[in-house]
Scaffold this motif. Structure first.
Motif, PDB file in Angstrom:
ATOM      1  N   GLU A  83       0.833  -1.202   0.000  1.00  0.00           N
ATOM      2  CA  GLU A  83       0.000   0.000   0.000  1.00  0.00           C
ATOM      3  C   GLU A  83       0.871   1.257   0.000  1.00  0.00           C
ATOM      4  OE1 GLU A  83      -2.300  -0.697   3.489  1.00  0.00           O
ATOM      5  OE2 GLU A  83      -3.794  -1.944   2.464  1.00  0.00           O
ATOM      6  N   GLU A  84       1.960   1.215   0.772  1.00  0.00           N
ATOM      7  CA  GLU A  84       2.867   2.367   0.814  1.00  0.00           C
ATOM      8  C   GLU A  84       3.563   2.542  -0.530  1.00  0.00           C
ATOM      9  OE1 GLU A  84       6.943   3.872   3.034  1.00  0.00           O
ATOM     10  OE2 GLU A  84       5.735   2.311   3.977  1.00  0.00           O
ATOM     11  N   LEU A  85       3.988   1.440  -1.135  1.00  0.00           N
ATOM     12  CA  LEU A  85       4.667   1.524  -2.423  1.00  0.00           C
ATOM     13  C   LEU A  85       3.727   2.036  -3.505  1.00  0.00           C
ATOM     14  CD1 LEU A  85       7.125   1.101  -4.172  1.00  0.00           C
ATOM     15  CD2 LEU A  85       6.552  -1.333  -4.330  1.00  0.00           C
ATOM     16  N   LEU A  96       0.958  -2.214 -23.450  1.00  0.00           N
ATOM     17  CA  LEU A  96       2.224  -2.943 -23.480  1.00  0.00           C
ATOM     18  C   LEU A  96       3.384  -2.053 -23.042  1.00  0.00           C
ATOM     19  CD1 LEU A  96       3.788  -5.518 -24.211  1.00  0.00           C
ATOM     20  CD2 LEU A  96       3.909  -4.669 -26.571  1.00  0.00           C
ATOM     21  N   VAL A  97       3.397  -0.823 -23.526  1.00  0.00           N
ATOM     22  CA  VAL A  97       4.465   0.113 -23.157  1.00  0.00           C
ATOM     23  C   VAL A  97       4.471   0.368 -21.651  1.00  0.00           C
ATOM     24  CG1 VAL A  97       5.155   2.552 -23.265  1.00  0.00           C
ATOM     25  CG2 VAL A  97       4.688   1.290 -25.371  1.00  0.00           C
ATOM     26  N   ILE A  98       3.305   0.670 -21.087  1.00  0.00           N
ATOM     27  CA  ILE A  98       3.250   1.013 -19.662  1.00  0.00           C
ATOM     28  C   ILE A  98       3.598  -0.178 -18.786  1.00  0.00           C
ATOM     29  CG2 ILE A  98       1.780   1.836 -17.785  1.00  0.00           C
ATOM     30  CD1 ILE A  98       0.172   3.403 -19.849  1.00  0.00           C
ATOM     31  N   ARG A 113       1.411  -3.075  -9.120  1.00  0.00           N
ATOM     32  CA  ARG A 113       1.583  -2.865 -10.556  1.00  0.00           C
ATOM     33  C   ARG A 113       0.360  -2.187 -11.166  1.00  0.00           C
ATOM     34  NH1 ARG A 113       3.827  -8.989 -11.089  1.00  0.00           N
ATOM     35  NH2 ARG A 113       6.031  -8.573 -10.575  1.00  0.00           N
ATOM     36  N   GLN A 114      -0.816  -2.610 -10.727  1.00  0.00           N
ATOM     37  CA  GLN A 114      -2.041  -2.027 -11.273  1.00  0.00           C
ATOM     38  C   GLN A 114      -2.180  -0.559 -10.854  1.00  0.00           C
ATOM     39  OE1 GLN A 114      -3.873  -3.244 -13.531  1.00  0.00           O
ATOM     40  NE2 GLN A 114      -5.558  -1.765 -13.554  1.00  0.00           N
ATOM     41  N   ALA A 115      -1.810  -0.259  -9.617  1.00  0.00           N
ATOM     42  CA  ALA A 115      -1.880   1.129  -9.146  1.00  0.00           C
ATOM     43  C   ALA A 115      -0.958   2.011  -9.975  1.00  0.00           C
ATOM     44  CB  ALA A 115      -1.495   1.197  -7.669  1.00  0.00           C
ATOM     45  N   ALA A 116       0.235   1.508 -10.263  1.00  0.00           N
ATOM     46  CA  ALA A 116       1.178   2.263 -11.095  1.00  0.00           C
ATOM     47  C   ALA A 116       0.619   2.453 -12.494  1.00  0.00           C
ATOM     48  CB  ALA A 116       2.527   1.548 -11.151  1.00  0.00           C
ATOM     49  N   TYR A 117       0.039   1.396 -13.047  1.00  0.00           N
ATOM     50  CA  TYR A 117      -0.530   1.439 -14.401  1.00  0.00           C
ATOM     51  C   TYR A 117      -1.652   2.473 -14.499  1.00  0.00           C
ATOM     52  CZ  TYR A 117      -3.093  -0.205 -18.537  1.00  0.00           C
ATOM     53  OH  TYR A 117      -3.748  -0.276 -19.738  1.00  0.00           O
ATOM     54  N   SER A 139      -3.665   7.900 -16.150  1.00  0.00           N
ATOM     55  CA  SER A 139      -4.331   9.150 -15.783  1.00  0.00           C
ATOM     56  C   SER A 139      -3.481  10.351 -16.187  1.00  0.00           C
ATOM     57  CB  SER A 139      -4.632   9.179 -14.283  1.00  0.00           C
ATOM     58  OG  SER A 139      -3.443   9.291 -13.523  1.00  0.00           O
ATOM     59  N   HIS A 140      -2.161  10.223 -16.077  1.00  0.00           N
ATOM     60  CA  HIS A 140      -1.277  11.327 -16.466  1.00  0.00           C
ATOM     61  C   HIS A 140      -1.255  11.503 -17.983  1.00  0.00           C
ATOM     62  CE1 HIS A 140       0.537  12.585 -12.660  1.00  0.00           C
ATOM     63  NE2 HIS A 140       0.385  11.336 -12.284  1.00  0.00           N
ATOM     64  N   LEU A 141      -1.454  10.420 -18.703  1.00  0.00           N
ATOM     65  CA  LEU A 141      -1.505  10.500 -20.162  1.00  0.00           C
ATOM     66  C   LEU A 141      -2.886  10.925 -20.654  1.00  0.00           C
ATOM     67  CD1 LEU A 141       0.497   7.269 -21.087  1.00  0.00           C
ATOM     68  CD2 LEU A 141       1.283   9.641 -21.282  1.00  0.00           C
ATOM     69  N   LYS A 142      -3.836  10.976 -19.710  1.00  0.00           N
ATOM     70  CA  LYS A 142      -5.223  11.350 -20.032  1.00  0.00           C
ATOM     71  C   LYS A 142      -5.821  10.407 -21.084  1.00  0.00           C
ATOM     72  CE  LYS A 142      -4.806  16.241 -18.789  1.00  0.00           C
ATOM     73  NZ  LYS A 142      -3.555  16.076 -18.049  1.00  0.00           N
ATOM     74  N   VAL A 143      -5.630   9.110 -20.832  1.00  0.00           N
ATOM     75  CA  VAL A 143      -6.164   8.075 -21.722  1.00  0.00           C
ATOM     76  C   VAL A 143      -7.118   7.199 -20.916  1.00  0.00           C
ATOM     77  CG1 VAL A 143      -5.617   6.082 -23.155  1.00  0.00           C
ATOM     78  CG2 VAL A 143      -4.110   8.080 -23.173  1.00  0.00           C
TER      79      VAL A 143
END
Length: 221
Positions: free
Chosen positions: A62-64, A143-145, A121-125, A130-134
């Motif tokens: 959760e912290e990560l 695949l890239v992310i 991994r899902q949280a990072a994805y 969200s930052h890419l606004k997609v």
């Protein structure tokens, strides 16, 4: 001390010990001593070391995952660099615990541990999207992310084994890696090309992505 308060204390103590040494090398007796309670009392709150380990992993995951949360302000590359710095802060603070989280530790292969790793991994994805606004990512972007997230994991684990490359260089390199993965994908797909152009358009001349472009041009000259 109430039951839940004592459980949280034990989780915190265990996580600190697991951050210093491999969980395999930490005993219940050590955890009890560090918490200031008896060994039988530890078993009163947790049926065994594995359950305590999984609880500590849950808090660590959760912290990560929270390290990937970044305000959507400023150029993307600068945001990614801040995320990588926080990510490596966690890696450095929790060395053996981070390795245990990513590799499974004593609970390797368990459903609970795999779910925790996947949640990070899902949280990072989700954050990157969200930052890419997609909202509906095409297959190549996914695949890239996800490839980049895996690369960040493996880079951190290799770095922990000797720390032979300066940490700051790796943080910047991972930001460059994201741009490189996106650029290669863009060479094969117009949708990715449009996304890459939008990313680069918002980058300042002195930003991380521009730095990468300068380095590549220098190599080719």
């Amino acid at each position: 001390m109430g039951v839940e308060e004592r459980r949280q204390q034990l989780i915190g103590v265990a996580l600190e010990l697991f951050s210093q040494r491999s969980p395999d090398d930490v005993s219940i007796d050590e955890i009890a001593s560090a918490a200031g309670i008896s060994r039988p009392l530890v078993y009163h709150y947790f049926p065994g070391k594995l359950s305590l380990y999984e609880a500590a992993l849950k808090r660590a995951s959760e912290e990560l995952a929270a390290r990937f949360v970044e305000p959507q302000e400023g150029p993307l590359a600068t945001r990614l660099l801040r995320v990588m710095r926080r990510y490596f802060d966690f890696v450095e603070e929790h060395g053996p615990g981070f390795s245990a989280l990513m590799r499974g530790g004593p609970a390797v292969g368990s459903t609970a541990t795999n779910a925790l790793i996947d949640s990070v991994r899902q949280a990072a994805y989700v954050q990157i999207l969200s930052h890419l606004k997609v909202d509906n990512p095409p297959a190549r972007l996914e695949l890239v992310i996800r490839s980049w997230i895996s690369l960040a994991e493996s880079t951190a684990l290799i770095w922990l084994d000797g720390r032979r490359i300066p940490r700051a260089e790796l943080e910047a390199q991972l930001v460059h890696d994201f741009a490189a993965l996106a650029a290669v994908s863009a060479a094969y797909d117009e949708e990715m090309g449009a996304l890459l152009r939008r990313m680069l358009k918002e980058e300042p001349a002195d930003g991380p992505f521009s730095d990468l472009a300068g380095r590549l041009i220098s190599l080719a000259s």
